[in-house]
Write a protein that holds these residues in place. Structure first.
Motif, PDB file in Angstrom:
ATOM      1  N   LYS A   1      41.430 -23.079  82.721  1.00 58.31           N
ATOM      2  CA  LYS A   1      40.231 -23.719  83.268  1.00 58.31           C
ATOM      3  C   LYS A   1      39.594 -22.819  84.309  1.00 58.31           C
ATOM      4  N   LYS A   2      38.297 -23.039  84.496  1.00 55.91           N
ATOM      5  CA  LYS A   2      37.558 -22.344  85.538  1.00 55.91           C
ATOM      6  C   LYS A   2      37.709 -23.112  86.832  1.00 55.91           C
ATOM      7  N   LEU A   3      37.850 -22.396  87.916  1.00 58.78           N
ATOM      8  CA  LEU A   3      37.940 -23.010  89.241  1.00 58.78           C
ATOM      9  C   LEU A   3      36.579 -22.947  89.921  1.00 58.78           C
ATOM     10  N   GLU A   4      36.407 -23.747  90.930  1.00 59.92           N
ATOM     11  CA  GLU A   4      35.172 -23.780  91.715  1.00 59.92           C
ATOM     12  C   GLU A   4      34.007 -24.282  90.879  1.00 59.92           C
ATOM     13  N   HIS A   5      32.932 -23.522  90.796  1.00 59.34           N
ATOM     14  CA  HIS A   5      31.727 -23.954  90.090  1.00 59.34           C
ATOM     15  C   HIS A   5      31.620 -23.242  88.736  1.00 59.34           C
ATOM     16  N   PRO A   6      30.795 -23.730  87.825  1.00 60.76           N
ATOM     17  CA  PRO A   6      30.721 -23.201  86.462  1.00 60.76           C
ATOM     18  C   PRO A   6      30.376 -21.715  86.346  1.00 60.76           C
ATOM     19  N   GLY A   7      29.640 -21.145  87.277  1.00 61.05           N
ATOM     20  CA  GLY A   7      29.255 -19.738  87.184  1.00 61.05           C
ATOM     21  C   GLY A   7      30.251 -18.772  87.806  1.00 61.05           C
ATOM     22  N   SER A   8      31.370 -19.262  88.278  1.00 61.15           N
ATOM     23  CA  SER A   8      32.314 -18.388  88.985  1.00 61.15           C
ATOM     24  C   SER A   8      33.201 -17.625  88.004  1.00 61.15           C
ATOM     25  N   TRP A   9      33.908 -16.644  88.531  1.00 64.58           N
ATOM     26  CA  TRP A   9      34.868 -15.863  87.761  1.00 64.58           C
ATOM     27  C   TRP A   9      36.282 -16.178  88.215  1.00 64.58           C
ATOM     28  N   LEU A  10      36.518 -17.404  88.641  1.00 64.68           N
ATOM     29  CA  LEU A  10      37.836 -17.825  89.113  1.00 64.68           C
ATOM     30  C   LEU A  10      38.493 -18.659  88.015  1.00 64.68           C
ATOM     31  N   PHE A  11      39.677 -18.259  87.579  1.00 65.78           N
ATOM     32  CA  PHE A  11      40.350 -18.924  86.477  1.00 65.78           C
ATOM     33  C   PHE A  11      41.779 -19.305  86.853  1.00 65.78           C
TER      34      PHE A  11
ATOM     35  N   SER B   1      68.300 -15.154  73.644  1.00 66.61           N
ATOM     36  CA  SER B   1      67.233 -15.806  74.409  1.00 66.61           C
ATOM     37  C   SER B   1      67.765 -16.140  75.790  1.00 66.61           C
ATOM     38  N   LEU B   2      66.936 -15.969  76.797  1.00 60.60           N
ATOM     39  CA  LEU B   2      67.362 -16.222  78.170  1.00 60.60           C
ATOM     40  C   LEU B   2      66.815 -17.547  78.679  1.00 60.60           C
ATOM     41  N   ASP B   3      65.519 -17.602  78.963  1.00 59.44           N
ATOM     42  CA  ASP B   3      64.911 -18.778  79.573  1.00 59.44           C
ATOM     43  C   ASP B   3      63.540 -19.042  78.966  1.00 59.44           C
ATOM     44  N   VAL B   4      63.087 -20.278  79.121  1.00 57.52           N
ATOM     45  CA  VAL B   4      61.714 -20.643  78.784  1.00 57.52           C
ATOM     46  C   VAL B   4      60.972 -20.847  80.100  1.00 57.52           C
ATOM     47  N   PHE B   5      59.884 -20.121  80.269  1.00 58.57           N
ATOM     48  CA  PHE B   5      59.097 -20.195  81.493  1.00 58.57           C
ATOM     49  C   PHE B   5      57.790 -20.923  81.239  1.00 58.57           C
ATOM     50  N   THR B   6      57.378 -21.731  82.183  1.00 62.99           N
ATOM     51  CA  THR B   6      56.030 -22.273  82.227  1.00 62.99           C
ATOM     52  C   THR B   6      55.447 -21.805  83.555  1.00 62.99           C
ATOM     53  N   VAL B   7      54.387 -20.995  83.484  1.00 61.71           N
ATOM     54  CA  VAL B   7      53.850 -20.318  84.665  1.00 61.71           C
ATOM     55  C   VAL B   7      52.365 -20.633  84.788  1.00 61.71           C
ATOM     56  N   THR B   8      51.911 -20.845  86.008  1.00 62.63           N
ATOM     57  CA  THR B   8      50.481 -20.997  86.273  1.00 62.63           C
ATOM     58  C   THR B   8      50.024 -19.775  87.045  1.00 62.63           C
ATOM     59  N   LEU B   9      49.046 -19.070  86.489  1.00 66.45           N
ATOM     60  CA  LEU B   9      48.494 -17.875  87.123  1.00 66.45           C
ATOM     61  C   LEU B   9      47.047 -18.137  87.487  1.00 66.45           C
ATOM     62  N   LYS B  10      46.640 -17.664  88.661  1.00 69.23           N
ATOM     63  CA  LYS B  10      45.262 -17.825  89.115  1.00 69.23           C
ATOM     64  C   LYS B  10      44.641 -16.460  89.278  1.00 69.23           C
ATOM     65  N   LYS B  11      43.416 -16.309  88.789  1.00 72.59           N
ATOM     66  CA  LYS B  11      42.642 -15.092  89.004  1.00 72.59           C
ATOM     67  C   LYS B  11      41.591 -15.413  90.044  1.00 72.59           C
ATOM     68  N   ILE B  12      41.683 -14.736  91.166  1.00 73.03           N
ATOM     69  CA  ILE B  12      40.756 -14.961  92.261  1.00 73.03           C
ATOM     70  C   ILE B  12      40.025 -13.640  92.504  1.00 73.03           C
ATOM     71  N   GLY B  13      38.780 -13.588  92.099  1.00 69.70           N
ATOM     72  CA  GLY B  13      38.019 -12.332  92.201  1.00 69.70           C
ATOM     73  C   GLY B  13      38.657 -11.299  91.299  1.00 69.70           C
ATOM     74  N   ILE B  14      39.090 -10.173  91.874  1.00 63.25           N
ATOM     75  CA  ILE B  14      39.767  -9.150  91.087  1.00 63.25           C
ATOM     76  C   ILE B  14      41.260  -9.145  91.385  1.00 63.25           C
ATOM     77  N   GLN B  15      41.732 -10.104  92.131  1.00 64.13           N
ATOM     78  CA  GLN B  15      43.125 -10.181  92.536  1.00 64.13           C
ATOM     79  C   GLN B  15      43.863 -11.196  91.682  1.00 64.13           C
ATOM     80  N   MET B  16      45.068 -10.861  91.231  1.00 66.27           N
ATOM     81  CA  MET B  16      45.868 -11.790  90.438  1.00 66.27           C
ATOM     82  C   MET B  16      46.994 -12.325  91.313  1.00 66.27           C
ATOM     83  N   ILE B  17      47.179 -13.630  91.269  1.00 69.01           N
ATOM     84  CA  ILE B  17      48.232 -14.276  92.048  1.00 69.01           C
ATOM     85  C   ILE B  17      49.103 -15.039  91.062  1.00 69.01           C
TER      86      ILE B  17
END
Length: 115
Positions: free
Chosen positions: A73-83, A98-114
């Motif tokens: 999903k997009k974060l903030e307003h519709p024209g933003s580049w935040l995902f 097999s080791l583990d099953v991961f469920t991860v949430t990643l956020k893209k804020i500007g050009i920085q990945m968190i």
């Protein structure tokens, strides 16, 4: 002579079966949705690697498979580049470990990945 004959038969059987199975079509159709999901997963590879390194302490000989996007999903307003992307994947080491099953949430804020 018998060993040589056995070896030649083995090589012929192995190469012909590998060639035969290499040309089989996949069950997954190259739809726009599948291509976009694959592209997003490919772009998130470095962050997936960071998640694996944070969990196991290394990425050496640890791979992922069955990656899928659960939600994006997009974060903030519709024209933003935040995902924000929620994805799931399984880690493995070796051929059948097999080791583990991961469920991860990643956020893209500007050009920085968190992660």
């Amino acid at each position: 002579m018998k060993k040589m004959f056995t070896f030649i038969i083995f090589v012929i059987l192995t190469t012909t079966s590998a060639i035969a199975f290499a040309n089989l079509p996949t069950n997954t159709k190259a739809t726009r949705k599948n291509l976009l999901e694959d592209a997003v997963i490919d772009l998130l590879r470095p962050q997936i690697g960071k998640v694996i390194e944070n969990h196991y302490g290394t990425t050496f000989e640890i791979g992922t498979f069955c990656e899928r996007i659960i939600n994006i999903k997009k974060l903030e307003h519709p024209g933003s580049w935040l995902f924000q992307t929620k994805l799931e994947f399984t880690t493995f080491t070796g051929t059948h470990n097999s080791l583990d099953v991961f469920t991860v949430t990643l956020k893209k804020i500007g050009i920085q990945m968190i992660g």
